[in-house]
Design a protein around this motif. Structure first.
Motif, short mmCIF file in Angstrom:
data_model
loop_
_atom_site.label_atom_id
_atom_site.label_comp_id
_atom_site.label_asym_id
_atom_site.label_seq_id
_atom_site.Cartn_x
_atom_site.Cartn_y
_atom_site.Cartn_z
N SER A 20 -11.44 -40.37 -11.12
CA SER A 20 -10.49 -41.24 -10.18
C SER A 20 -9.95 -40.38 -10.07
O SER A 20 -9.47 -39.81 -10.97
N PRO A 22 -6.34 -38.04 -7.97
CA PRO A 22 -5.09 -38.82 -7.19
C PRO A 22 -5.58 -38.24 -5.42
O PRO A 22 -6.43 -37.07 -5.08
N ARG A 72 -5.61 -43.86 -4.71
CA ARG A 72 -6.52 -42.73 -5.53
C ARG A 72 -7.96 -42.55 -4.64
O ARG A 72 -8.14 -43.24 -4.20
N THR A 74 -11.87 -42.04 -5.89
CA THR A 74 -12.52 -42.92 -6.41
C THR A 74 -13.84 -42.08 -6.36
O THR A 74 -14.23 -42.15 -5.21
#
Lengths: 139, 281
Positions: A20, A22, A72, A74
């Motif tokens: 994960s 930003p 975020r 992922t």
């Protein structure tokens, strides 16, 4: 990049790797590198490794363009003996799936064995792509 | 740099680059400059470096040959580095050549100086070709990888795997991966990327003939076309071959005559450019 040798990892025993980062372009290189590293360990050819690297870049960039600021990205890598599947997703205010007839889709299908976009919930845009190692060795 | 050199060209007869030696204008000036060079080196040999005249004559010799430096720098000026910077590092090469030249060997100074100047310019590209400072060990790994990848692709009739590369290079797989990563950090400013704007003329026309067929099914082709037109012929050709003609990176590398890693870098860059512009609509 360290001089201490990493213990050998048989990635085939590690079914899933979750990451994960930003939802910003600066972190794409982490995902690209991970994808390339995993494909290399599955004995992909350089052509396939570089294709996967570019595909991950393209796919995640499409997601980032829609991602809610500060959210975020992922990314999960699933490996089998001869394939890598990358499932990446972001939160988006009103997710749009790129057109199958668009340039991005053309690029992604040329680089992978399979690519699917999906909107999982009203604000979740997901892309899943797989790269299958072609049968090699009988040249 | 350039302006001072230009002023000097006007002020003094100087050594024109050998290639540009046209009988009409230069013969007399050239002979004169050559004579001046000879005399200057003869004087220099008699003086000690501590002598104030020594520095002055050395300076004269450098000025006399600045046009040669500029000519050589110009040959490299389409590769992404400012001309002035190239002329400047070339001048360092010229200084080295002046200091090392041994007139008694009977070689013309310009003949002797040319490889030194070019060497200095090339070194500048080597040092500046890395967008991120990459250790020399990795730069060497990248070069070896490039060679061995081409060899193995040929031997196996397909692109090699990382373990095959590691085996051939007798290093571990992690080192190969590091090398591949560093190759991605290597900027497009590179001596193995000659300026191919003109060289692809014929084949480009060929590649573009497929355009309409290739893009026929692409929905955003109308917004894509002007963006493609802005690409260099080489970048456009690589893009077409990979995505519309289904060629692999290794096949494209062989077709265009560059390394597979380089094809990969150029493709990534082209896609990033197109993406940025397509998404900004």
């Amino acid at each position: 990049m360290t001089d201490v040798a990493d213990p050998p990892v048989d990635v085939r025993d590690v079914a899933e790797i979750d990451m994960s980062v930003p939802a910003e372009g600066a972190y794409l290189s982490v995902l690209r590198t991970a994808a390339a590293g995993l494909a290399a360990r599955l004995n992909f050819t350089l052509d396939d490794i570089e294709d996967l690297r570019i595909a991950v870049d393209e796919a995640c960039s499409i997601l980032l363009a829609q991602a809610i600021a500060g959210s975020r990205l992922t990314c999960a890598f699933h490996m089998t003996e001869d394939s890598v599947t990358v499932r990446a997703s972001v939160r988006a205010t009103s997710p749009r799936i790129p057109s199958r007839d668009g340039f991005s889709w053309t690029v992604l299908t040329a680089l992978t064995s399979r690519v699917e976009f999906d909107i999982r919930s009203p604000d979740l845009l997901l892309i899943e792509l797989s790269h299958q190692r072609p049968v090699v060795g009988l040249a | 740099m350039k302006t001072s050199a230009e002023a000097l060209v006007d002020a003094t007869p100087s050594i024109p680059p050998e290639r540009d030696l046209k009988p009409r204008r230069a013969t007399k000036d050239y002979a004169e400059a050559r004579a001046r060079t000879k005399t200057a080196f003869a004087k220099l040999a008699q003086l000690e470096p501590e002598d104030p005249d020594w520095a002055e004559i050395r300076e004269q010799l450098v000025r006399l040959h600045l046009p040669l430096v500029e000519h050589l720098a110009r040959r490299f000026s389409n590769r992404g580095e400012p001309f002035d910077d190239l002329a400047q590092v070339g001048t360092i090469g010229l200084l080295k050549a002046v200091d090392r030249f041994e007139p008694e060997r009977g070689v013309e100074f310009s003949t002797y100086a040319t490889p030194t100047i070019v060497g200095e310019i090339k070194r500048h590209f080597r040092d500046r070709g890395w967008s991120i400072r990459v250790p020399r060990r990795l730069q060497e790994m990248r070069l070896e990888l490039s060679t061995v990848t081409a060899d193995l692709t040929h031997e196996l009739s397909r692109s090699p795997t990382v373990s095959e590369l590691a085996g051939r290079l007798q290093v571990d797989q992690d080192s190969v991966l590091e090398g591949l990563e560093s190759a991605n950090a290597y900027s497009t400013l590179s001596l193995d990327a000659p300026d191919t704007r003109d060289e692809l003329g014929g084949t480009m026309a060929e590649a573009l003939r497929f355009d309409d067929d290739a893009f026929g099914h692409i929905e955003d082709r109308e917004s894509l076309k002007p963006l493609l037109a802005k690409l260099t012929p080489r970048d456009r050709k690589i893009l077409l071959l990979r995505f519309f003609h289904g060629m692999t990176q290794s096949q494209i590398a062989a077709e265009i005559g560059m390394s597979q890693m380089h094809v990969s870098r150029l493709l990534s860059r082209t896609l990033a450019t197109l993406r940025q512009e397509l998404l900004s609509d």
